[in-house]
Design a protein around this motif. Structure first.
Motif, mmCIF file in Angstrom:
data_model
loop_
_atom_site.group_PDB
_atom_site.id
_atom_site.type_symbol
_atom_site.label_atom_id
_atom_site.label_comp_id
_atom_site.label_asym_id
_atom_site.label_seq_id
_atom_site.Cartn_x
_atom_site.Cartn_y
_atom_site.Cartn_z
ATOM 1 N N ILE A 15 9.737 -2.865 32.943
ATOM 2 C CA ILE A 15 10.654 -1.848 32.410
ATOM 3 C C ILE A 15 10.829 -2.072 30.913
ATOM 4 C CG2 ILE A 15 13.023 -0.950 32.529
ATOM 5 C CD1 ILE A 15 12.780 -2.495 35.463
ATOM 6 N N GLY A 21 7.621 -6.058 26.490
ATOM 7 C CA GLY A 21 7.009 -5.351 27.619
ATOM 8 C C GLY A 21 5.509 -5.198 27.427
ATOM 9 N N GLU A 41 8.711 3.467 30.367
ATOM 10 C CA GLU A 41 9.350 3.543 29.049
ATOM 11 C C GLU A 41 10.317 4.734 29.005
ATOM 12 O OE1 GLU A 41 9.801 1.841 26.195
ATOM 13 O OE2 GLU A 41 10.962 3.609 25.609
ATOM 14 N N GLU A 70 20.791 2.344 14.736
ATOM 15 C CA GLU A 70 20.108 1.524 13.718
ATOM 16 C C GLU A 70 19.561 0.226 14.327
ATOM 17 O OE1 GLU A 70 23.179 2.967 10.208
ATOM 18 O OE2 GLU A 70 23.107 0.858 10.744
ATOM 19 N N CYS A 71 20.011 -0.093 15.556
ATOM 20 C CA CYS A 71 19.684 -1.406 16.130
ATOM 21 C C CYS A 71 18.447 -1.398 17.010
ATOM 22 C CB CYS A 71 20.858 -1.918 16.958
ATOM 23 S SG CYS A 71 22.319 -2.214 15.973
ATOM 24 N N GLY A 77 6.385 0.991 22.172
ATOM 25 C CA GLY A 77 6.481 0.038 21.062
ATOM 26 C C GLY A 77 7.920 -0.379 20.781
ATOM 27 N N THR A 79 11.490 -1.176 19.498
ATOM 28 C CA THR A 79 12.093 -1.351 18.180
ATOM 29 C C THR A 79 11.090 -1.853 17.142
ATOM 30 O OG1 THR A 79 14.117 -1.788 19.394
ATOM 31 C CG2 THR A 79 14.182 -2.270 17.061
ATOM 32 N N THR A 82 10.550 0.113 13.821
ATOM 33 C CA THR A 82 11.234 -0.045 12.525
ATOM 34 C C THR A 82 11.449 -1.505 12.124
ATOM 35 O OG1 THR A 82 13.359 0.174 13.650
ATOM 36 C CG2 THR A 82 12.510 2.145 12.572
ATOM 37 N N GLY A 84 11.108 -5.365 10.734
ATOM 38 C CA GLY A 84 10.605 -5.830 9.442
ATOM 39 C C GLY A 84 9.372 -6.703 9.547
ATOM 40 N N GLY A 85 9.070 -7.230 10.735
ATOM 41 C CA GLY A 85 7.845 -8.011 10.928
ATOM 42 C C GLY A 85 7.962 -9.478 10.561
ATOM 43 N N ARG A 86 9.183 -9.960 10.319
ATOM 44 C CA ARG A 86 9.349 -11.380 9.964
ATOM 45 C C ARG A 86 9.196 -12.228 11.230
ATOM 46 N NH1 ARG A 86 13.531 -13.540 5.814
ATOM 47 N NH2 ARG A 86 13.753 -11.321 5.445
ATOM 48 N N GLU A 232 19.749 -3.164 26.581
ATOM 49 C CA GLU A 232 19.510 -2.344 27.772
ATOM 50 C C GLU A 232 19.162 -3.191 28.993
ATOM 51 O OE1 GLU A 232 20.596 0.576 27.875
ATOM 52 O OE2 GLU A 232 20.940 0.623 25.717
ATOM 53 N N THR A 236 21.417 -2.739 32.269
ATOM 54 C CA THR A 236 20.817 -2.470 33.586
ATOM 55 C C THR A 236 21.322 -3.482 34.618
ATOM 56 O OG1 THR A 236 18.878 -1.599 32.472
ATOM 57 C CG2 THR A 236 18.608 -2.133 34.781
ATOM 58 N N ALA A 349 19.113 0.106 8.569
ATOM 59 C CA ALA A 349 19.690 -1.248 8.530
ATOM 60 C C ALA A 349 19.090 -2.051 7.373
ATOM 61 C CB ALA A 349 19.436 -1.959 9.852
ATOM 62 N N SER A 518 13.343 -10.824 27.586
ATOM 63 C CA SER A 518 14.075 -10.257 26.451
ATOM 64 C C SER A 518 14.749 -11.410 25.711
ATOM 65 C CB SER A 518 15.139 -9.290 26.983
ATOM 66 O OG SER A 518 16.199 -9.178 26.069
ATOM 67 N N THR A 531 11.920 -12.186 17.549
ATOM 68 C CA THR A 531 10.849 -11.458 18.238
ATOM 69 C C THR A 531 9.572 -12.271 18.423
ATOM 70 O OG1 THR A 531 11.824 -9.556 17.163
ATOM 71 C CG2 THR A 531 9.821 -9.165 18.388
HETATM 72 C C1 LIG Z 1 15.652 -2.560 11.376
HETATM 73 C C2 LIG Z 1 15.231 -3.730 12.219
HETATM 74 C C3 LIG Z 1 14.509 -4.783 11.658
HETATM 75 C C4 LIG Z 1 14.117 -5.854 12.446
HETATM 76 N N1 LIG Z 1 13.370 -6.827 11.870
HETATM 77 C C5 LIG Z 1 12.989 -7.893 12.608
HETATM 78 C C6 LIG Z 1 12.194 -8.920 12.044
HETATM 79 O O1 LIG Z 1 11.797 -8.850 10.874
HETATM 80 N N2 LIG Z 1 11.867 -9.979 12.821
HETATM 81 C C7 LIG Z 1 12.272 -10.090 14.115
HETATM 82 O O2 LIG Z 1 11.973 -11.095 14.764
HETATM 83 N N3 LIG Z 1 13.008 -9.109 14.692
HETATM 84 C C8 LIG Z 1 13.368 -8.015 13.982
HETATM 85 N N4 LIG Z 1 14.087 -7.021 14.562
HETATM 86 C C9 LIG Z 1 14.405 -7.132 15.998
HETATM 87 C C10 LIG Z 1 13.214 -6.685 16.863
HETATM 88 O O3 LIG Z 1 12.905 -5.357 16.597
HETATM 89 C C11 LIG Z 1 13.545 -6.883 18.335
HETATM 90 O O4 LIG Z 1 13.855 -8.249 18.550
HETATM 91 C C12 LIG Z 1 12.371 -6.539 19.245
HETATM 92 O O5 LIG Z 1 11.946 -5.229 19.068
HETATM 93 C C13 LIG Z 1 12.800 -6.738 20.702
HETATM 94 O O6 LIG Z 1 11.698 -6.447 21.509
HETATM 95 P P1 LIG Z 1 11.927 -5.991 23.006
HETATM 96 O O7 LIG Z 1 10.599 -5.634 23.547
HETATM 97 O O8 LIG Z 1 12.736 -6.987 23.727
HETATM 98 O O9 LIG Z 1 12.883 -4.708 22.918
HETATM 99 P P2 LIG Z 1 12.679 -3.263 22.151
HETATM 100 O O10 LIG Z 1 11.700 -3.443 21.107
HETATM 101 O O11 LIG Z 1 14.024 -2.821 21.848
HETATM 102 O O12 LIG Z 1 12.023 -2.403 23.298
HETATM 103 C C14 LIG Z 1 12.700 -2.097 24.494
HETATM 104 C C15 LIG Z 1 12.118 -0.811 25.065
HETATM 105 O O13 LIG Z 1 12.701 -0.598 26.353
HETATM 106 C C16 LIG Z 1 13.005 0.785 26.510
HETATM 107 N N5 LIG Z 1 14.105 0.909 27.481
HETATM 108 C C17 LIG Z 1 15.402 0.568 27.273
HETATM 109 N N6 LIG Z 1 16.100 0.800 28.413
HETATM 110 C C18 LIG Z 1 15.249 1.288 29.313
HETATM 111 C C19 LIG Z 1 15.390 1.712 30.660
HETATM 112 N N7 LIG Z 1 16.556 1.640 31.311
HETATM 113 N N8 LIG Z 1 14.295 2.195 31.301
HETATM 114 C C20 LIG Z 1 13.076 2.258 30.665
HETATM 115 N N9 LIG Z 1 12.896 1.846 29.387
HETATM 116 C C21 LIG Z 1 13.966 1.363 28.735
HETATM 117 C C22 LIG Z 1 13.400 1.224 25.120
HETATM 118 O O14 LIG Z 1 13.235 2.613 24.997
HETATM 119 C C23 LIG Z 1 12.461 0.419 24.219
HETATM 120 O O15 LIG Z 1 11.287 1.130 23.940
HETATM 121 C C24 LIG Z 1 14.479 -5.916 13.820
HETATM 122 C C25 LIG Z 1 15.205 -4.871 14.383
HETATM 123 C C26 LIG Z 1 15.582 -3.786 13.611
HETATM 124 C C27 LIG Z 1 16.357 -2.667 14.232
#
Ligand SMILES: Cc1cc2nc3c(=O)[nH]c(=O)nc-3n(C[C@H](O)[C@H](O)[C@H](O)COP(=O)(O)OP(=O)(O)OC[C@H]3O[C@@H](n4cnc5c(N)ncnc54)[C@H](O)[C@@H]3O)c2cc1C
Length: 570
Positions: A15, A21, A41, A70-71, A77, A79, A82, A84-86, A232, A236, A349, A518, A531
């Motif tokens: 999910i 994911g 997704e 903004e979060c 793909g 978050t 957007t 920053g890729g650090r 999320e 959930t 942000a 997560s 990340t």
């Molecule tokens: C502006 C900004 C800058 C950032 N810069 C950095 C950085 O430089 N370095 C870094 O380490 N981190 C950074 N981050 C944080 C980073 O983006 C997140 O840590 C990372 O994306 C988390 O990955 P994830 O796969 O856990 O979640 P996400 O990338 O948030 O992906 C989760 C996905 O699950 C989907 N989803 C949610 N709920 C449900 C549901 N109930 N059913 C189905 N799908 C669902 C969402 O639509 C989303 O596509 C930044 C974040 C932001 C906002």
């Protein structure tokens, strides 16, 4: 494997299609080509529109937390659209309990070592070069220093951050997902309700709902992986208390201990040595990846002094304050506050971290630009090209200081505090987020600046110049720090359901087949952006589930063999 339109069956159901994911899906599918995997997704198409997930969030503190839209991003793909890729590695200290954490360090160093062994594969997904995070291991850079006179000790200048392209996981891996024959992507669906566990703690199915039509489908799977981002994934689980029916109660830690990072600037550093010898910007490795050094503190020092893990790096002065007298900085600030243009240049942000939301001193900024011509235009034009027109983007902008004075940017761990939490409203939809910074968080930041100041003075390398009076520092930090981007802690790993939500293999306590992938599982936040480490955790999970699959297969084969022997004996 398809059963009928409203009842689908797969071996594994993931999910969320953010970095976590996508990595777990691609890794697992490659390791298990005959196992069917569904990737669900929520988002579909345009990711910029605010979703119902964002509008059902109630923030109690908007000084220290960015607005929901903004979060996170929704869509293939996640978050990473957007981010920053650090890319930063966690540190030993993040797995060592200290009194300041109030018992909140519920994972351990063995797990850290295991996760680190998967970092090389994670680095390939993030396209950030090698998975090496210390200059001491990088040939050619081993004996360099951040500034003339610096010495290693309780303060180090050799840990680095690396930079991803930044890789937008949706665009980058869409074709790989399509090409993977055993992987099905279903976009525009929200994971809603799990069935309750049977007597063996097994969850049979999950109800998903099409976002556009609200039509529901049922997914049956042997394994479910919740990779929906910290917020999320937590929502959930909060919506599904029946998952915990075989335990005495819902784990008390669920939704609690929400952490991010304290971030901001309270001081500058003045180095005494040759300004040209100060390493203030990026280094590029042979493979093109950008890396950058920072100040950190040794694990023993942090442990012995009961302090929080903190990184401090060299930065530019505040953009919005024209007193910096830099034409290029004034030009970039003016571009960033220009309504439509500013939004195109950076996500809100990140733009806020540069402008601080202030529109001030415009005539003085224009004066800086005019006085600095032509460099006021040439420098931003060069930066614009490197940041927006090439594949591997320049990750940031750091300007040389002929005076050898740089602002210092801190990025600090928060204590796992139960009052920082996510709570589900009675409607089963609204998520209230309580988030603030504690006095202990703030005091650790101040103490570590003092430690850095003393260290630099003792080395004869430099000194700190504070921007505030000592008694103003706590309030200043509380007013400037803002997160919500680096969400962690709310479904934390622990050895028991009394203190955590998932076990060290990310399996939800009380279930035998639901996992959370997560940063919400990270009990401590360290200084690291989460990340990259999450990517390594995702690779580990794919390998762990593969091992389980192998054991299952061996058992099934043994059972078949035993049955065959019995038949022959008859
Ligand atoms: C502006 C900004 C800058 C950032 N810069 C950095 C950085 O430089 N370095 C870094 O380490 N981190 C950074 N981050 C944080 C980073 O983006 C997140 O840590 C990372 O994306 C988390 O990955 P994830 O796969 O856990 O979640 P996400 O990338 O948030 O992906 C989760 C996905 O699950 C989907 N989803 C949610 N709920 C449900 C549901 N109930 N059913 C189905 N799908 C669902 C969402 O639509 C989303 O596509 C930044 C974040 C932001 C906002």
């Amino acid at each position: 494997m398809k059963t009928n339109d409203n009842h689908l069956s797969f071996d594994v159901c993931i999910i969320g299609s953010g970095p976590a994911g996508i990595i777990v899906a691609l890794e697992y599918c490659r390791l298990n080509p005959y196992i069917t995997v569904l990737l669900i997704e929520y988002g579909k198409g345009d990711q910029s529109t605010e979703s119902a997930l964002d509008s059902s969030i109630n923030l109690t503190n908007i000084i220290n937390h960015h607005l929901p839209q903004e979060c996170t991003n929704k869509g293939l793909g996640g978050t990473s659209a957007t981010w920053g890729g650090r890319c930063v590695m966690y540190d030993d200290i993040d797995f060592i309990d200290r009194p300041i954490l109030n018992g909140g360090c519920t994972w351990d160093s063995t797990l850290f070592e295991e996760v680190k062994s998967h970092a090389p594969i994670a680095a390939q997904y993030f396209e950030c070069g090698k998975s090496e995070f210390n200059l001491s291991a990088i040939p050619g850079l081993q004996h360099t220093t951040i500034a003339e006179g610096f010495k290693q000790g309780i303060v180090t200048d050799s840990t680095i951050e690396r930079y991803s392209m930044p890789t937008r996981f949706g665009k980058r891996y869409e074709e790989d997902i399509k090409a993977q024959k055993n992987l099905t992507l279903l976009q525009g669906f929200e994971a809603r309700d799990f069935s309750a566990p049977d007597n063996n703690n097994k969850i049979e199915s999950l109800t998903i709902r099409e976002v556009a039509t609200k039509v529901e489908k049922k997914i049956a799977a042997d394994t479910f992986i919740l990779a929906a981002g910290a917020q999320e994934s937590t929502r959930t689980l909060l919506r599904n208390p029946q998952l915990f029916k075989n335990l005495d109660s819902v784990p008390q830690a669920l939704g609690k201990y929400y952490q991010g990072h304290l971030s901001g600037k309270i001081a500058s550093v003045k180095f005494y040595g040759d300004p040209k010898k100060t390493d203030y910007s990026f280094t590029r490795e042979a493979d093109g990846a950008y890396i950058r050094r920072r100040f950190q503190f040794s694990s023993n020092f942090l442990k012995d002094n009961n302090l929080l893990n903190t990184a401090i790096w060299l930065d530019n002065p505040l953009y919005f304050d024209p007193k910096h007298r830099s034409g290029p900085m004034s030009f970039m600030y003016m571009a960033m506050i220009t309504p439509v243009l500013g939004k195109k240049l950076a996500p809100p942000a990140i733009a806020h971290s540069i402008t601080k939301g202030k529109v001030i001193g415009l005539s003085a900024h224009v004066g800086n630009i005019v006085k600095g011509l032509p460099n006021s235009l040439i420098k931003p034009a060069t930066i614009f090209y490197k940041r927006y027109c090439v594949k591997r983007k320049l990750p940031g902008i750091f300007l040389y200081s002929p005076k050898n004075t740089y602002a210092l940017h801190f990025h600090a761990e928060q204590i796992p505090f139960a009052g920082n939490c996510m709570k589900l409203g009675g409607d089963g939809e609204t998520l209230t987020i309580n988030y603030s910074v504690t006095d202990a968080d703030v005091s650790s930041v101040i103490k570590l600046h003092d430690v850095l100041d003393k260290w630099l003075r003792d080395c004869g390398c430099g000194e700190l110049e504070y921007w505030f009076n000592k008694n103003e520092l706590p309030a200043a930090i509380k007013n400037m720090t803002k997160d919500g981007l680096h969400q962690s802690g709310t479904t934390r790993i622990s050895n028991t359901a009394d203190t955590g939500v998932v076990d060290k293999n990310l399996k939800v306590w009380g279930t035998s087949n639901v996992y959370v992938c997560s940063s919400s599982v990270f009990p401590t936040s360290g200084q690291a952006n989460p990340t990259f480490f999450l990517g390594a955790v995702a690779v580990r999970l794919a390998n762990y589930l593969t091992d389980i699959q192998k054991i299952k297969k061996i058992k099934t084969n043994q059972e078949h063999d035993e049955a065959a022997v019995l038949t022959l004996q008859k």
